[in-house]
Design an enzyme around this catalytic site. Structure first.
Site, short mmCIF file in Angstrom:
data_model
loop_
_atom_site.label_atom_id
_atom_site.label_comp_id
_atom_site.label_asym_id
_atom_site.label_seq_id
_atom_site.Cartn_x
_atom_site.Cartn_y
_atom_site.Cartn_z
N CYS A 407 -99.84 74.86 48.30
CA CYS A 407 -98.62 74.90 47.50
C CYS A 407 -98.79 75.62 46.17
CB CYS A 407 -98.07 73.49 47.28
SG CYS A 407 -99.25 72.36 46.47
N HIS A 451 -97.88 68.04 45.01
CA HIS A 451 -97.20 69.28 45.41
C HIS A 451 -96.85 70.09 44.17
CE1 HIS A 451 -95.33 71.72 48.41
NE2 HIS A 451 -94.10 71.58 47.93
N ASP A 467 -88.67 75.89 46.84
CA ASP A 467 -90.00 75.52 47.32
C ASP A 467 -90.48 76.58 48.30
OD1 ASP A 467 -92.33 74.41 48.16
OD2 ASP A 467 -91.51 72.42 48.54
#
Length: 521
Positions: A407, A451, A467
């Site tokens: 991420c 994250h 995202d």
């Protein structure tokens, strides 16, 4: 003090020394184990005690070893290590009843130190057993005629004393408040490694992401929880970058931002309660986007202009607080200061990324976002927790060479693309998703759920969460547990039709529910 009472004392000390020795670095734990074994051999085989000069040298070496290993003797971890080794050394000079009594009192104190590491039911039961054994050893020491065969009598007397103390303990527990003080709220560096996130992001510096199942916090919703795709738990917001390292604003820069501006919301607020595990920082986590402080019933906290929540004190103990959040919102206009910060890039870093963005000239901000996400989705980018290392221009190397990362790689690369195109953007770190414990209804958010994602400012919606990691197709996600992150809150270990997996999951959830009830109480 005869040989039998000394052996009973060593037997009582073993279960309290063992976990502390296990927590130390291997070589330091072995030193403590050898010292303890040395004393056991002295009593078992009748060997002589070491001389004064040897004991002094060993004490200085142990002190130096702790200082070199931990760079300090202050704090939870070095303090516990030093006390444990000093107790083992004290055993090597134990001759009189006074020495033995001092050893027992240090043992009692190590029981309390153990609670700095864990306060679970299992820990409580183990430490109660240690107190039971230490008390029996204390009785044996004060009876000169003690023999090894008398251990049952001493254990019985110890149990009777502890049972008599239970009513007093319950009165103290129920009637006296638990005051956050220096014992349970030690400001120590040992907590800094417990959290799954940080207030900095160094892109390409991590080549293997650890998968910790430790609990970060638990959430209990007033009603049904939001869908998994909206379970973004907001933490530190990162603005500054030198091309590789990303950092948040300092306190002065936060004051220069606009105040927490009014924002428009859609739908009702989501109400929930967070039980946050200690992490040694001031961060509080809330579902994105947290309501204004006056709308929340919470511990003392403040909200920053970029919607972070900061506690008034360091979170060095488990805390519980009420929150309200909105999952659909429009943050409104952007200030000139935010626009300048949100497009800041180092002048000479990642030239290939800048050249790529020039090809997008003439696109609207929304189209630029779509083009970047399409690149991640359509080109051979892979999600992996073991990416190759990146060096001088990490975004260039990631976008055009390795195309493998987790991420933080995708968030940093996406924000760099947006800023190069003139679209204000920033990185947000926190947690995403969670697993629902179907026994007690709590949502468990673990350190493995840590994250990072991006926020871009768009005319039609203000600061908007994007995202880029979610754009990677499932077949290119090389870490199986993360495939389920955005789709379900059912525990990732649940495998339909596998009786053993479902049984183990049920046992795990029941045990966690019992532990959670203990902590809540």
């Amino acid at each position: 003090m005869n040989r039998a009472s000394r052996l009973m004392l060593l037997f009582a000390l073993a279960p309290i020394l063992a976990p502390h020795l296990w927590r130390m670095p291997v070589w330091l734990g072995l030193v403590g184990l050898l010292l303890f074994a040395w004393r056991a051999a002295i009593d078992w085989r009748g060997l002589p005690l070491p001389g004064k000069w040897l004991r002094t040298a060993l004490t200085l070496l142990a002190f130096g070893a702790v200082l070199i290993t931990y760079k300090s003797i202050a704090g939870r971890d070095p303090g516990a290590a030093l006390l444990t080794l000093m107790l083992c050394l004290k055993l090597l000079e134990m001759r009189s009843l006074r020495d033995a009594s001092l050893v027992i009192y240090i043992g009692y104190f190590l029981v309390a130190v153990g609670l700095l590491f864990s306060q679970s039911i299992a820990t409580g039961m183990a430490l109660f057993l240690v107190i039971f054994l230490l008390t029996a050893a204390l009785m044996a020491l004060h009876q000169p005629d003690t023999e090894l065969r008398d251990y049952r009598r001493h254990l019985r007397l110890s149990g009777g004393l502890l049972l008599q103390s239970l009513p007093i303990m319950l009165v103290l527990f129920l009637l006296f408040p638990r005051i956050p003080g220096p014992l349970w709220g030690m400001p120590n560096e040992g907590l800094s490694g417990l959290t799954g996130i940080s207030d900095t992001l160094f892109m390409g510096g991590i080549t293997e992401l650890a998968d910790s199942e430790a609990i970060a916090f638990r959430a209990q919703f007033d009603g049904e929880p939001p869908p998994p795709g909206k379970l973004y738990w907001r933490g530190p917001v990162l603005w500054h970058t030198d091309g590789q390292l990303w950092k948040p604003l300092d306190a002065t820069q936060l004051r220069d931002l606009r105040p927490l501006a009014p924002y428009e919301v859609e739908g009702k607020a989501v109400g929930y309660t967070i039980t946050l595990e200690p992490h040694g920082r001031r961060w509080l986590f809330a579902l994105d986007l947290p309501a204004r402080p006056r709308e929340s019933i919470s511990v003392g906290h403040r909200a920053t202009p970029d919607y972070q929540l900061h506690s008034e004190r360091f979170v060095n103990e488990r805390i519980r607080y009420r929150m309200r959040s909105y999952t659909d919102y429009d943050t409104g206009l952007i200030s000139l200061w935010e626009a300048r910060l949100g497009t800041q890039l180092p002048p000479n870093a990642n030239p290939r990324t800048r050249a790529l963005v020039k090809q997008w000239h003439g696109l609207s901000d929304t189209q630029v976002v779509s083009r970047a996400l399409a690149m991640f989705r359509e080109q051979p980018f892979y999600y992996t927790r073991t990416p190759p290392a990146l060096e001088h221009n990490p975004v260039d190397e990631f976008l055009f060479e390795s195309r493998q990362g987790f991420c933080e790689h995708y968030a940093a690369a996406f924000v760099t693309l947006m800023r190069a195109a003139g679209v204000p953007a920033r990185i947000v770190t926190g947690y995403q998703g969670g697993s629902l414990n179907e026994v007690d209804g709590f949502l468990l958010v673990r350190q493995s759920d840590a994250h990072a994602w991006a926020e871009v400012w768009l005319d039609e919606s203000g600061w908007t969460r994007i995202d880029p990691t979610a754009a990677i197709p499932p077949e290119r996600v090389l870490y199986t547990p993360d495939q389920n992150r955005f789709d379900s809150v059912i525990d990732r270990e649940m495998i339909a039709g596998q009786w053993l997996a479902e049984t183990l999951l049920g046992l795990r959830q029941n045990w966690d529910a019992i532990n959670n009830a203990w902590h809540q109480w």
